[in-house]
Design a protein around this motif. Structure first.
Motif, mmCIF file in Angstrom:
data_model
loop_
_atom_site.group_PDB
_atom_site.id
_atom_site.type_symbol
_atom_site.label_atom_id
_atom_site.label_comp_id
_atom_site.label_asym_id
_atom_site.label_seq_id
_atom_site.Cartn_x
_atom_site.Cartn_y
_atom_site.Cartn_z
ATOM 1 N N UNK A 1 0.614 -1.299 -0.263
ATOM 2 C CA UNK A 1 0.487 -0.207 -0.069
ATOM 3 C C UNK A 1 1.151 1.635 0.177
ATOM 4 N N UNK A 2 0.080 2.797 -0.644
ATOM 5 C CA UNK A 2 1.184 4.228 -0.214
ATOM 6 C C UNK A 2 0.087 4.966 0.539
ATOM 7 N N UNK A 3 0.062 5.289 1.160
ATOM 8 C CA UNK A 3 -0.357 6.949 1.896
ATOM 9 C C UNK A 3 0.531 7.686 1.604
ATOM 10 N N UNK A 4 -0.356 8.960 1.122
ATOM 11 C CA UNK A 4 0.246 9.690 0.704
ATOM 12 C C UNK A 4 0.354 11.543 0.917
ATOM 13 N N UNK A 5 0.916 12.112 1.441
ATOM 14 C CA UNK A 5 0.819 13.617 1.337
ATOM 15 C C UNK A 5 0.763 14.523 -0.244
ATOM 16 N N UNK A 6 1.130 15.962 0.083
ATOM 17 C CA UNK A 6 1.243 16.478 -1.449
ATOM 18 C C UNK A 6 2.613 16.164 -2.009
ATOM 19 N N UNK A 7 3.476 16.174 -0.562
ATOM 20 C CA UNK A 7 5.401 16.167 -1.406
ATOM 21 C C UNK A 7 5.830 14.948 -0.853
ATOM 22 N N UNK A 8 4.766 14.058 -0.243
ATOM 23 C CA UNK A 8 5.341 12.508 0.454
ATOM 24 C C UNK A 8 4.391 11.630 0.049
ATOM 25 N N UNK A 9 5.356 10.078 -0.396
ATOM 26 C CA UNK A 9 4.400 8.815 0.007
ATOM 27 C C UNK A 9 5.128 7.685 0.798
ATOM 28 N N UNK A 10 4.557 7.060 1.803
ATOM 29 C CA UNK A 10 4.717 5.862 2.762
ATOM 30 C C UNK A 10 4.540 4.742 2.402
ATOM 31 N N UNK A 11 5.361 4.031 1.575
ATOM 32 C CA UNK A 11 5.125 2.626 1.133
ATOM 33 C C UNK A 11 5.206 2.246 1.312
ATOM 34 N N UNK A 12 4.063 0.887 1.803
ATOM 35 C CA UNK A 12 4.304 0.106 3.301
ATOM 36 C C UNK A 12 3.906 -1.743 2.266
ATOM 37 N N UNK A 13 4.331 -3.054 3.412
ATOM 38 C CA UNK A 13 4.233 -4.316 2.976
ATOM 39 C C UNK A 13 4.634 -4.970 3.396
ATOM 40 N N UNK A 14 4.706 -6.309 3.320
ATOM 41 C CA UNK A 14 5.094 -7.094 4.652
ATOM 42 C C UNK A 14 5.440 -8.456 3.858
ATOM 43 N N UNK A 15 6.627 -9.245 4.277
ATOM 44 C CA UNK A 15 6.895 -10.126 3.795
ATOM 45 C C UNK A 15 6.623 -10.718 5.138
ATOM 46 N N UNK A 16 6.722 -12.363 4.673
ATOM 47 C CA UNK A 16 6.778 -13.363 5.325
ATOM 48 C C UNK A 16 7.830 -14.255 6.575
ATOM 49 N N UNK A 17 9.018 -13.258 5.767
ATOM 50 C CA UNK A 17 9.888 -13.403 6.600
ATOM 51 C C UNK A 17 10.526 -11.983 6.506
ATOM 52 N N UNK A 18 12.164 -12.445 7.953
ATOM 53 C CA UNK A 18 13.246 -10.790 7.134
ATOM 54 C C UNK A 18 13.938 -10.320 6.292
ATOM 55 N N UNK A 19 13.562 -9.353 5.803
ATOM 56 C CA UNK A 19 14.274 -9.197 5.060
ATOM 57 C C UNK A 19 14.514 -7.669 4.968
ATOM 58 N N UNK A 20 15.385 -7.255 3.637
ATOM 59 C CA UNK A 20 15.489 -6.123 3.583
ATOM 60 C C UNK A 20 14.355 -5.264 2.987
ATOM 61 N N UNK B 1 16.783 -5.976 8.735
ATOM 62 C CA UNK B 1 15.415 -6.620 8.179
ATOM 63 C C UNK B 1 14.152 -6.770 9.241
ATOM 64 N N UNK B 2 13.295 -7.153 8.299
ATOM 65 C CA UNK B 2 11.900 -6.997 8.888
ATOM 66 C C UNK B 2 11.012 -7.693 7.802
ATOM 67 N N UNK B 3 9.992 -8.179 8.922
ATOM 68 C CA UNK B 3 8.712 -8.360 7.860
ATOM 69 C C UNK B 3 7.423 -7.033 7.680
ATOM 70 N N UNK B 4 7.943 -6.526 8.099
ATOM 71 C CA UNK B 4 6.416 -5.259 8.001
ATOM 72 C C UNK B 4 7.246 -3.576 7.531
ATOM 73 N N UNK B 5 7.645 -3.879 6.531
ATOM 74 C CA UNK B 5 8.230 -2.606 5.504
ATOM 75 C C UNK B 5 7.623 -1.019 5.661
#
Length: 184
Positions: free
Chosen positions: A30-49, A69-73
């Motif tokens: 997913x992505x949540x935006x403002x007028x000049x930014x975007x926060x892009x998020x995703x999940x993985x089933x194991x820790x990763x970059x 290395x995280x699962x919630x990016x």
């Protein structure tokens, strides 16, 4: 046992003792935006970059990454143009998710031209020299508290609320001023 039976048993033992290899899975992009930014998020089933590739055209992408290395990016992309559609894809652990070749997209919001509102109630008399200031404003706004003309504290508004603890000069009258500012 003949040689053929021994080889079959060895091959079976090798298959049984081989490590199980599973491909990392990326989900909930997913992505949540403002007028000049975007926060892009995703999940993985194991820790990763975490890597995100984004741009106005799929053929010209910028990148943002984090080697933790995280699962919630979550990656914050800054400096975007207001009211503009961007395409993006994400990658973790050498696995790329580009929405089956269609790329994901987000549109930045309209330029913020309105100063944030600010709601604060201050006491007229305070015992001691400590003061907790709590209030409400626009998410992302930076609230600054001045005591006698000097910056005494700052906070970024989250979930429409903020709290700042400041020290006053003891045994004298203090002038306290609170302001909120955002990108507008």
């Amino acid at each position: 046992m003949n040689l053929k039976q021994v080889l079959v048993i060895l091959v079976l033992l090798l298959f049984v003792n081989m490590p199980v290899v599973s491909a990392l899975e990326i989900s909930a992009v997913t992505a949540v935006t403002t007028d000049t930014t975007a926060t892009i998020t995703w999940d993985t089933d194991e820790p990763a970059d975490s890597f995100a590739y984004y741009g106005k055209q799929m053929s010209q992408l910028d990148s943002k990454g984090d080697s933790a290395l995280v699962i919630n990016h979550s990656l914050i992309v800054k400096g975007l143009d207001a009211e503009t559609e961007y395409k993006y894809k994400v990658a973790s652990g050498n696995v790329e998710n580009d929405n089956k070749g269609a790329f994901y997209s987000f549109k930045t919001k309209e330029k913020d031209t309105v100063a944030p509102s600010l709601k604060v109630e201050l006491l007229s008399i305070v015992k001691g020299n400590k003061l907790d200031i709590q209030g409400e404003s626009e998410d992302g706004a930076v609230v600054t508290v001045f005591v006698n003309g000097q910056i005494a504290g700052k906070a970024t508004v989250k979930n429409a609320k903020f709290a700042i603890n400041i020290e006053l000069l003891a045994d004298q009258e203090n002038e306290v001023k609170v302001i909120a500012a955002d990108s507008s």
